[in-house]
Structure formats: structure tokens, C-alpha cells
Motif scaffolding. Structure first.
Motif, PDB file in Angstrom:
ATOM      1  N   VAL A  19     -33.221 -54.309  51.404  1.00 44.76           N
ATOM      2  CA  VAL A  19     -33.317 -55.290  52.489  1.00 44.76           C
ATOM      3  C   VAL A  19     -31.938 -55.616  53.060  1.00 44.76           C
ATOM      4  O   VAL A  19     -31.803 -55.821  54.274  1.00 44.76           O
ATOM      5  N   VAL A  20     -30.900 -55.641  52.244  1.00 46.66           N
ATOM      6  CA  VAL A  20     -29.555 -55.934  52.737  1.00 46.66           C
ATOM      7  C   VAL A  20     -29.022 -54.761  53.561  1.00 46.66           C
ATOM      8  O   VAL A  20     -28.451 -54.946  54.637  1.00 46.66           O
ATOM      9  N   GLY A  21     -29.212 -53.532  53.059  1.00 43.91           N
ATOM     10  CA  GLY A  21     -28.749 -52.361  53.802  1.00 43.91           C
ATOM     11  C   GLY A  21     -29.455 -52.195  55.129  1.00 43.91           C
ATOM     12  O   GLY A  21     -28.829 -51.908  56.160  1.00 43.91           O
ATOM     13  N   LEU A  22     -30.779 -52.376  55.147  1.00 46.22           N
ATOM     14  CA  LEU A  22     -31.542 -52.230  56.392  1.00 46.22           C
ATOM     15  C   LEU A  22     -31.170 -53.306  57.401  1.00 46.22           C
ATOM     16  O   LEU A  22     -31.009 -53.020  58.598  1.00 46.22           O
ATOM     17  N   SER A  23     -31.018 -54.541  56.943  1.00 49.74           N
ATOM     18  CA  SER A  23     -30.642 -55.630  57.853  1.00 49.74           C
ATOM     19  C   SER A  23     -29.246 -55.391  58.419  1.00 49.74           C
ATOM     20  O   SER A  23     -29.007 -55.585  59.618  1.00 49.74           O
ATOM     21  N   SER A  24     -28.322 -54.972  57.568  1.00 49.23           N
ATOM     22  CA  SER A  24     -26.954 -54.704  58.019  1.00 49.23           C
ATOM     23  C   SER A  24     -26.934 -53.549  59.013  1.00 49.23           C
ATOM     24  O   SER A  24     -26.248 -53.616  60.051  1.00 49.23           O
ATOM     25  N   ALA A  25     -27.676 -52.495  58.718  1.00 54.59           N
ATOM     26  CA  ALA A  25     -27.712 -51.332  59.612  1.00 54.59           C
ATOM     27  C   ALA A  25     -28.255 -51.711  60.987  1.00 54.59           C
ATOM     28  O   ALA A  25     -27.744 -51.255  62.020  1.00 54.59           O
ATOM     29  N   LEU A  26     -29.285 -52.560  61.013  1.00 50.31           N
ATOM     30  CA  LEU A  26     -29.849 -52.993  62.297  1.00 50.31           C
ATOM     31  C   LEU A  26     -28.855 -53.843  63.080  1.00 50.31           C
ATOM     32  O   LEU A  26     -28.716 -53.679  64.302  1.00 50.31           O
ATOM     33  N   ALA A  58     -41.738 -62.228  48.544  1.00 40.50           N
ATOM     34  CA  ALA A  58     -40.534 -63.033  48.649  1.00 40.50           C
ATOM     35  C   ALA A  58     -40.836 -64.205  49.573  1.00 40.50           C
ATOM     36  O   ALA A  58     -41.701 -64.097  50.435  1.00 40.50           O
ATOM     37  N   HIS A  59     -40.104 -65.305  49.387  1.00 36.80           N
ATOM     38  CA  HIS A  59     -40.257 -66.403  50.330  1.00 36.80           C
ATOM     39  C   HIS A  59     -38.870 -66.922  50.683  1.00 36.80           C
ATOM     40  O   HIS A  59     -37.891 -66.610  50.010  1.00 36.80           O
ATOM     41  N   HIS A  60     -38.802 -67.695  51.773  1.00 34.70           N
ATOM     42  CA  HIS A  60     -37.495 -68.238  52.138  1.00 34.70           C
ATOM     43  C   HIS A  60     -37.396 -69.673  51.658  1.00 34.70           C
ATOM     44  O   HIS A  60     -37.854 -70.606  52.313  1.00 34.70           O
ATOM     45  N   VAL A  61     -36.810 -69.818  50.484  1.00 32.89           N
ATOM     46  CA  VAL A  61     -36.501 -71.120  49.910  1.00 32.89           C
ATOM     47  C   VAL A  61     -35.067 -71.033  49.409  1.00 32.89           C
ATOM     48  O   VAL A  61     -34.799 -70.420  48.374  1.00 32.89           O
ATOM     49  N   SER A  62     -34.151 -71.599  50.159  1.00 31.58           N
ATOM     50  CA  SER A  62     -32.739 -71.481  49.817  1.00 31.58           C
ATOM     51  C   SER A  62     -32.397 -72.300  48.583  1.00 31.58           C
ATOM     52  O   SER A  62     -32.865 -73.424  48.416  1.00 31.58           O
ATOM     53  N   ARG A  69     -20.917 -71.307  52.235  1.00 35.48           N
ATOM     54  CA  ARG A  69     -21.066 -69.949  52.772  1.00 35.48           C
ATOM     55  C   ARG A  69     -22.487 -69.456  52.591  1.00 35.48           C
ATOM     56  O   ARG A  69     -23.104 -68.920  53.513  1.00 35.48           O
ATOM     57  N   GLN A  70     -23.032 -69.656  51.382  1.00 39.71           N
ATOM     58  CA  GLN A  70     -24.402 -69.232  51.108  1.00 39.71           C
ATOM     59  C   GLN A  70     -25.387 -69.995  51.988  1.00 39.71           C
ATOM     60  O   GLN A  70     -26.336 -69.425  52.527  1.00 39.71           O
ATOM     61  N   ASP A  71     -25.160 -71.292  52.151  1.00 40.77           N
ATOM     62  CA  ASP A  71     -26.058 -72.108  52.965  1.00 40.77           C
ATOM     63  C   ASP A  71     -26.076 -71.623  54.413  1.00 40.77           C
ATOM     64  O   ASP A  71     -27.136 -71.541  55.039  1.00 40.77           O
ATOM     65  N   LYS A  72     -24.910 -71.286  54.940  1.00 39.19           N
ATOM     66  CA  LYS A  72     -24.833 -70.796  56.324  1.00 39.19           C
ATOM     67  C   LYS A  72     -25.589 -69.477  56.471  1.00 39.19           C
ATOM     68  O   LYS A  72     -26.332 -69.277  57.435  1.00 39.19           O
ATOM     69  N   MET A  73     -25.413 -68.581  55.507  1.00 38.09           N
ATOM     70  CA  MET A  73     -26.121 -67.302  55.552  1.00 38.09           C
ATOM     71  C   MET A  73     -27.632 -67.513  55.465  1.00 38.09           C
ATOM     72  O   MET A  73     -28.412 -66.886  56.186  1.00 38.09           O
ATOM     73  N   ASP A  74     -28.035 -68.399  54.570  1.00 39.83           N
ATOM     74  CA  ASP A  74     -29.458 -68.642  54.375  1.00 39.83           C
ATOM     75  C   ASP A  74     -30.094 -69.262  55.618  1.00 39.83           C
ATOM     76  O   ASP A  74     -31.205 -68.888  56.015  1.00 39.83           O
ATOM     77  N   GLN A  75     -29.400 -70.224  56.227  1.00 42.22           N
ATOM     78  CA  GLN A  75     -29.965 -70.870  57.410  1.00 42.22           C
ATOM     79  C   GLN A  75     -30.085 -69.885  58.571  1.00 42.22           C
ATOM     80  O   GLN A  75     -31.091 -69.889  59.294  1.00 42.22           O
ATOM     81  N   GLU A  76     -29.076 -69.036  58.767  1.00 37.86           N
ATOM     82  CA  GLU A  76     -29.165 -68.035  59.833  1.00 37.86           C
ATOM     83  C   GLU A  76     -30.337 -67.084  59.580  1.00 37.86           C
ATOM     84  O   GLU A  76     -31.080 -66.720  60.497  1.00 37.86           O
ATOM     85  N   THR A  77     -30.511 -66.697  58.317  1.00 38.78           N
ATOM     86  CA  THR A  77     -31.603 -65.785  57.973  1.00 38.78           C
ATOM     87  C   THR A  77     -32.955 -66.435  58.219  1.00 38.78           C
ATOM     88  O   THR A  77     -33.875 -65.799  58.763  1.00 38.78           O
ATOM     89  N   PHE A  78     -33.092 -67.702  57.842  1.00 37.00           N
ATOM     90  CA  PHE A  78     -34.366 -68.380  58.078  1.00 37.00           C
ATOM     91  C   PHE A  78     -34.688 -68.444  59.562  1.00 37.00           C
ATOM     92  O   PHE A  78     -35.829 -68.166  59.985  1.00 37.00           O
ATOM     93  N   TYR A 346     -33.363 -61.436  50.300  1.00 36.45           N
ATOM     94  CA  TYR A 346     -34.162 -61.735  51.486  1.00 36.45           C
ATOM     95  C   TYR A 346     -33.678 -63.020  52.146  1.00 36.45           C
ATOM     96  O   TYR A 346     -33.541 -63.083  53.371  1.00 36.45           O
ATOM     97  N   GLN A 347     -33.393 -64.061  51.348  1.00 34.39           N
ATOM     98  CA  GLN A 347     -32.998 -65.348  51.904  1.00 34.39           C
ATOM     99  C   GLN A 347     -31.700 -65.288  52.697  1.00 34.39           C
ATOM    100  O   GLN A 347     -31.496 -66.068  53.624  1.00 34.39           O
ATOM    101  N   SER A 348     -30.803 -64.372  52.346  1.00 28.63           N
ATOM    102  CA  SER A 348     -29.485 -64.342  52.990  1.00 28.63           C
ATOM    103  C   SER A 348     -29.220 -63.051  53.750  1.00 28.63           C
ATOM    104  O   SER A 348     -28.110 -62.839  54.237  1.00 28.63           O
ATOM    105  N   SER A 349     -30.225 -62.208  53.893  1.00 26.74           N
ATOM    106  CA  SER A 349     -30.018 -60.853  54.423  1.00 26.74           C
ATOM    107  C   SER A 349     -29.401 -60.831  55.821  1.00 26.74           C
ATOM    108  O   SER A 349     -28.422 -60.114  56.064  1.00 26.74           O
TER     109      SER A 349
END
Length: 367
Positions: A19-26, A58-62, A69-78, A346-349
């Protein structure tokens, strides 16, 4: 599987198709780069312990807490997933929007950490159960992992991305053009998860597995998410998918590489899940007495599969940084690292993909 053609665009090779590689590639592809994903396992392949993303809930529950830093990534992903899941959208069937309840058996100083989520509220005392001391509810999305991963791959290919199946032993192989024989890449992005421990040129021994085990049930009547934290660090969770399947779990066992589901763990997961959510049983009709709680035998007929995955955690958290790598053949290129997400891929992808893209842009400006 194809190799790249000649183009004026800069070529970026992304290592890894989770999921991280595919999201980054896109993200990188949408920025205007020519992108090739190199991996030995893709979402369309049979499930394997070597590919963690298939096994996620998977679910999005940060759970970022005070980690900004993690919170910012998670919020953008959500926000990205919320947009993707909108009714009528092309990715709608990958997601399920639903009410989520989080019960905590310990006091939480940061009980408002998820206040940005839709419909957020703190549970009143009369709504607490299962021995919890506090809790919150909100609306979120669950992700049907296999469906979503294949959607990301098809979207990547439809937009002109390329894939190459290959086992990368050393990052220099990618830089030297072993997987893109018509031209050498201008940069490489490493999203190899647990495989980063053994990837030559990186060999990050701070990466370690957190083994997770789950049970997949067929229970389309479950249309809510429910999670219970415990004082011993375990989380019991109920994650329904749009398809009608429900993931229940779970466990967190650091540095446990065992590749198969353990029967005794499956029994424990189901026992905890049924105490948290007796509605999982097809025969459950309600009631508050202990005898009303279904047992493991009551859900055996709806078990689809047992599974386990090795969450790719890292001491110090996600590695997001860039450096220039020089190979023995004299080729050099920027290498951007985006791995070590543990159970939060998934939460931070999308958020981590954005940071990786920014590092890639800066590195190529300096190259």
C-alpha cells in the motif's frame, strides 16, 4: 510486465508494491514523472506472508497521539480516503463509511486526539462498557484491502505507470538500470517494508516485524466498527468491509516471524471479538446476561479464513529521508526512503507519499 520506453520525463523506480509503494508511485506519477514499480509480489498474486498489505484490516483510526508528523500524515490520508470513498466515485467500492466506537480500558489524557474526525464525540459514562474507563465515537472509513490494492494498481497502470516483476537484492541494481534496461532511472524510492532488513545497500536492522493475526468472517449484517483497548496492550477490533466480510482481531507480537495462523490464537481472537461484539453470531438475538454471549462454535460456519501478517515496524518510526547513492559501476542517483510504517501503512499511506514526493523533488533539483 513491461519495461520503460524512451521519454523526456525523469524516470523514477519505486521498489515495492504494497500500500505504501502503490500510493507513493501514484503520487509521483501524478506529479509528471515516468514511474516504474519493481516488486516480486503484486496485489493480484496469491496471498503470502511476504506481502503484508493483503492481510490488513483495515480501517482509518489514527493512533498518532502527540506525534505531530504522524498526525499530519494520518489526517492527510484520511481526507484523501474520505474523498475517494464518496458515493458515486470510482473508488467507492473499496471503502465503507461507518460509525466507529473506540473503548479504552485505560484513562486517556489525549481523549480529543481524534476530534477532527466526522461526528466525533466523547462517550458519556452511561455509554461505556466492556470495562472501559473512557471512549469516543466518530465516523470513519474501512478499507477492503485486496480490492483497494488492486484498484491502486489498476489506477497506476491506467495513468501510464509501468510495472516490472523482479526480486531486488541490492538498491544498486535499480540504480544501474537492471530493471529498466532501456534507460537508467533518475531516482529510486524504497518502499520495501519488512524486506528493507535484507535489501543490500540499506539493510536497516531497525526494521522488525510485529506479527498480527486475524480472522475473516462473512457477516454482512455488521455495519459498524468497534474497538477495545486492553491494559495488557492488546486491541480487539471489529472491522466490517463493504463486501459484507468482517475482519476481527487481533494481536501484536514483536519479532515473531511465524508465518501461519496459530489455532489457539484464532480461538482467543474469536472469544474476545464475541464478547466485544456478540452481534457477530448469526444466532445472536440480544440480551445482557453472560449466557447470552455467543461462543466460538456459534461463528464457525461463517469463518472464511484465518491469516497473519508481519507488520513492518521500525525503531524510531517511519524512515522518510533522501540520500545520493553511488554504485560500484559508477552510477549515482538520489534514493528516497519511505518504509517502517508498522501497523499504520494504510492510515498514513497518502501522507507519507506526499512527504516522499517532496523529498524526491528536492533531491532531483540538486542532482
Amino acid at each position: 510486465m513491461s519495461t520503460v520506453a524512451t521519454t523526456d520525463k525523469k524516470l523514477v523506480v519505486v521498489l515495492g508494491a504494497g500500500v505504501v509503494g502503490l500510493s507513493s508511485a501514484l503520487k509521483i506519477l501524478d506529479e509528471g514523472y515516468d514511474v516504474t514499480i519493481v516488486a516480486d509480489i503484486f496485489p493480484s498474486d496469491p496471498k503470502t506472508i511476504k506481502y503484508t498489505s493483503h492481510w490488513a484490516g483495515a480501517h482509518h483510526v489514527s493512533l498518532a497521539g502527540d506525534d505531530q508528523r504522524q498526525d499530519k500524515m494520518d489526517q492527510e490520508t484520511f481526507l484523501t480516503m474520505w474523498e475517494m470513498s464518496k458515493p458515486g466515485g470510482e473508488a467507492e467500492k473499496c471503502f465503507m463509511r461507518l460509525p466507529q466506537v473506540e473503548y479504552y480500558q485505560e484513562e486517556r489524557a489525549n481523549i480529543l486526539a481524534l476530534k477532527h474526525m466526522p461526528d466525533f464525540r466523547v462517550l458519556k459514562a452511561d455509554k461505556l462498557t466492556h470495562g472501559s474507563k473512557c471512549g469516543v465515537s466518530f465516523t470513519t472509513v474501512t478499507i477492503d484491502s485486496p480490492v483497494y490494492l488492486n484498484y491502486l494498481l489498476s489506477r497506476f497502470l491506467a495513468r501510464g505507470g509501468r510495472v516490472q516483476r523482479g526480486f531486488v537484492q541490492h538498491v544498486s541494481q535499480a540504480i544501474d538500470g537492471a530493471f529498466t534496461p532501456l534507460r537508467k532511472p533518475d531516482a529510486v524510492v524504497v518502499c520495501t517494508g519488512i524486506g528493507t532488513r535484507s535489501l543490500g545497500g540499506v539493510e536497516d536492522k531497525d526494521v522488525f516485524p510485529i506479527r498480527g493475526q486475524t480472522v475473516l468472517l462473512r457477516a454482512p449484517w455488521i455495519t459498524f466498527g468497534r474497538t477495545l483497548s486492553s491494559l495488557d496492550g492488546l486491541w480487539t477490533y471489529i472491522i466490517p468491509r463493504r463486501s459484507g466480510d468482517v475482519i476481527v482481531g487481533g494481536i501484536k507480537e514483536e519479532n515473531d516471524w511465524y508465518p501461519h495462523a496459530r489455532p489457539e490464537v484464532t480461538a482467543d481472537i474469536l472469544d474476545r471479538a464475541l464478547r466485544l461484539c456478540p452481534e457477530l453470531s448469526p444466532s445472536y438475538s440480544g440480551g445482557s446476561s453472560p449466557s447470552a454471549t455467543p461462543g466460538v462454535d456459534d461463528v464457525k460456519s461463517i469463518i472464511i479464513e484465518e491469516g497473519c501478517g508481519l507488520r513492518p515496524a521500525r525503531k524510531g518510526g517511519i524512515r522518510l529521508e533522501a540520500e545520493v547513492h553511488l554504485t560500484e559501476m559508477g552510477n549515482k542517483a538520489p534514493v528516497v526512503y519511505n518504509y517502517g510504517h508498522g501497523g499504520y501503512g494504510y492510515q498514513s499511506s497518502w501522507g507519507s507519499a506526499s512527504l516522499a514526493l517532496s523529498m524526491l523533488n528536492e533531491s532531483l533539483k540538486k542532482a
